[in-house]
Write an enzyme that holds these catalytic residues in place. Structure first.
Site, mmCIF file in Angstrom:
data_model
loop_
_atom_site.group_PDB
_atom_site.id
_atom_site.type_symbol
_atom_site.label_atom_id
_atom_site.label_comp_id
_atom_site.label_asym_id
_atom_site.label_seq_id
_atom_site.Cartn_x
_atom_site.Cartn_y
_atom_site.Cartn_z
ATOM 1 N N SER A 239 0.847 -1.188 0.000
ATOM 2 C CA SER A 239 0.000 0.000 0.000
ATOM 3 C C SER A 239 0.886 1.243 0.000
ATOM 4 O O SER A 239 2.106 1.156 -0.037
ATOM 5 C CB SER A 239 -0.901 0.008 1.234
ATOM 6 O OG SER A 239 -0.118 0.195 2.411
ATOM 7 N N LYS A 240 0.244 2.401 0.082
ATOM 8 C CA LYS A 240 0.992 3.656 0.021
ATOM 9 C C LYS A 240 1.979 3.794 1.179
ATOM 10 O O LYS A 240 2.990 4.471 1.049
ATOM 11 C CB LYS A 240 0.020 4.842 0.025
ATOM 12 C CG LYS A 240 -0.708 5.008 -1.297
ATOM 13 C CD LYS A 240 -1.583 6.252 -1.290
ATOM 14 C CE LYS A 240 -2.287 6.417 -2.632
ATOM 15 N NZ LYS A 240 -3.180 7.582 -2.644
ATOM 16 N N ARG A 241 1.693 3.145 2.288
ATOM 17 C CA ARG A 241 2.619 3.281 3.424
ATOM 18 C C ARG A 241 3.962 2.611 3.128
ATOM 19 O O ARG A 241 4.958 2.876 3.795
ATOM 20 C CB ARG A 241 1.996 2.714 4.708
ATOM 21 C CG ARG A 241 1.889 1.208 4.753
ATOM 22 C CD ARG A 241 1.384 0.729 6.110
ATOM 23 N NE ARG A 241 1.253 -0.715 6.124
ATOM 24 C CZ ARG A 241 0.194 -1.375 5.660
ATOM 25 N NH1 ARG A 241 -0.809 -0.707 5.125
ATOM 26 N NH2 ARG A 241 0.135 -2.687 5.706
ATOM 27 N N GLY A 243 5.339 3.083 0.298
ATOM 28 C CA GLY A 243 5.875 3.908 -0.779
ATOM 29 C C GLY A 243 5.360 3.457 -2.137
ATOM 30 O O GLY A 243 5.819 3.916 -3.175
#
Length: 471
Positions: A239-241, A243
């Protein structure tokens, strides 16, 4: 049979790593077998679909060089076709109108969940003969088979079976007249003659519903292959966490498309112990049978290692075409200095990304007024004045400016002064680059150019003189 695959992203966000890998696998499968690859934009979610996301998907596909033979098709431009098919299904009895209110459906769902049952539509309107006004709001549902099961042989996971009792009567047209995602996909795959559907495992539950609709339409059923998800380094869904934003973020971070493709193909597929694959090798070797059904973990260090390899093993002229974008982002004017392919050769071993390379090459093109404080403190001391003056004289006297003649001038200075190369090279490095690290001094000074190198040595000598005056 002509092989035909499709990549069908929803434009509700960027083209992310998982989507790019799915696109790559579909593309490779088609190219391996000499088939056709279709790009389809599934934009039926009118509220969340955006032009920005469409542009990001197209940019990502183009940057990765995943070319398509047909498309891009847009589902929103095919609503008349979907609705014509739904009207035919209503006439044939394979679909029916449902007038149940939202309140009734919510109450039904709550009762089923309270009883520990799987929430599903109870088919109230399926056999209803109640009279309704022509303009009364309704949805259209697919009349799913009520007995038997759906079995399909997943090309990655093997046989998968769903009981039809688990599948309720799917809504295929909303009250506003718009067709739903699962139905549009079916008609598209039929019309576009898709033979193989390669997609993420999150679509497995959609597959039996889509197969039943295809059979109701008398349409051929494609082969299905569901790819496992990609996990982050911590074992959780990427996910975006982690990167993991859009594919174009990898371009922005300085990766070559070939490195990202090579990395993605190995996230779930293998050919022996081989790690590095050219695009041609991928196309000739790729098979669905070699895809692993377990999840893969994303490893940024491995991607950097591959990127470093590609920077140093692809033609410098080609790498320079990608480096140019990064250099322009930094506002560096490369007209007054070495060719960019020379920078690739000079800095390739030192830099894992093109962004890093662009940031490191500035001194080849731009003069500076300040030295790195630590490097200057250590190497631009009064003791360095004599070596700098001597090497400046030798460099100024050169009538042929090559890395070899520059090297001889530096070595000759050290020999004449009876000192090690470092006593000349390090002050010279700080003088001409402004910092304490660079490629070899012969190639660096040569690339900077004679006039500019001499001017920078003068600047360093002035710095040393000022330092002496303060002591």
């Amino acid at each position: 049979m002509k092989i035909k695959t499709r990549f069908a992203p929803s434009p509700t966000g960027y083209l992310h790593v998982g989507g790019a890998r799915t696109a790559l696998y579909s593309w490779l499968f088609t190219r391996h077998l000499g088939g056709e690859f279709v790009l389809r934009i599934e934009d039926t979610d009118l509220e969340r679909s955006t032009q920005e996301a469409i542009d990001a998907i197209m940019d990502g596909m183009n940057w990765l060089n995943l070319d398509w033979d047909e498309g891009p098709y847009f589902q929103t431009k095919r609503f008349d076709r979907y609705n014509a098919v739904i009207d035919e299904m209503l006439e044939q009895g394979t679909a029916y109108k449902c007038y149940c209110s939202k309140e009734r459906l919510e109450a039904l769902r709550e009762t089923q969940m309270a009883n520990g049952e799987k929430p599903r539509y109870d088919g109230r309107c399926r056999g209803s003969h109640d009279h309704h006004a022509a303009d009364e709001p309704c949805v259209v549902r697919f009349a799913n088979p009520q007995d038997g099961s759906v079995v399909f042989d997943d090309k990655i996971r093997g046989p998968i079976e769903f009981s039809n009792l688990e599948l309720d009567d799917l809504i295929i047209r909303r009250t506003d007249g718009s067709p739903t995602y699962n139905f549009c996909v079916v008609v598209d795959d039929w019309d576009m003659e898709i033979t193989h559907v390669i997609r993420g495992e999150d679509h497995i539950n959609n597959t039996p519903r889509q197969i039943n609709i295809l059979k109701a339409l008398g349409a051929p059923v494609p082969e299905y292959a569901h790819v496992s998800m990609i996990l982050g380094d911590d074992g959780k869904k990427l996910s975006k966490r982690h990167g993991a934003v859009g594919v174009m973020q990898y371009r922005d971070d300085g990766y070559l498309p070939e490195a990202l493709l090579n990395y993605l193909v190995r996230l779930g597929w293998s050919h022996g112990d081989q790690e590095i694959f050219s695009i041609e090798e991928m196309k000739s070797l790729f098979t669905l049978e070699a895809i692993n059904k377990s999840a893969s973990a994303f490893n940024t260090e491995k991607l950097q290692w591959l990127n470093h390899h590609y920077i140093n093993h692809m033609p410098p002229e080609y790498v320079a075409t990608h480096l140019l974008w990064h250099v322009e982002q930094l506002g560096i004017d490369t007209r007054n200095g070495p060719q960019l392919f020379e920078i690739v050769t000079l800095l390739g071993e030192r830099c894992k990304t093109l962004k890093e390379m662009a940031e490191a090459c500035r001194y080849f093109y731009e003069d500076f007024s300040e030295f790195d404080a630590d490097a200057a403190k250590k190497h631009l001391r009064p003791v360095a004045r004599q070596p700098l003056e001597a090497v400046k004289a030798k460099l100024a006297a050169l009538t042929e400016w090559t890395p070899a003649t520059v090297h001889d001038a530096i070595q000759g200075t050290a020999d004449e002064l009876g000192v090690g190369m470092g006593k000349v090279g390090m002050p010279l490095r700080v003088a001409v680059t402004g910092a304490g690290q660079s490629p070899g001094m012969d190639v660096t000074v040569h690339a900077i150019g004679q006039r500019r190198a001499l001017a920078r040595i003068d600047q360093a000598l002035a710095y040393i003189a000022e330092r002496e005056a303060q002591q």
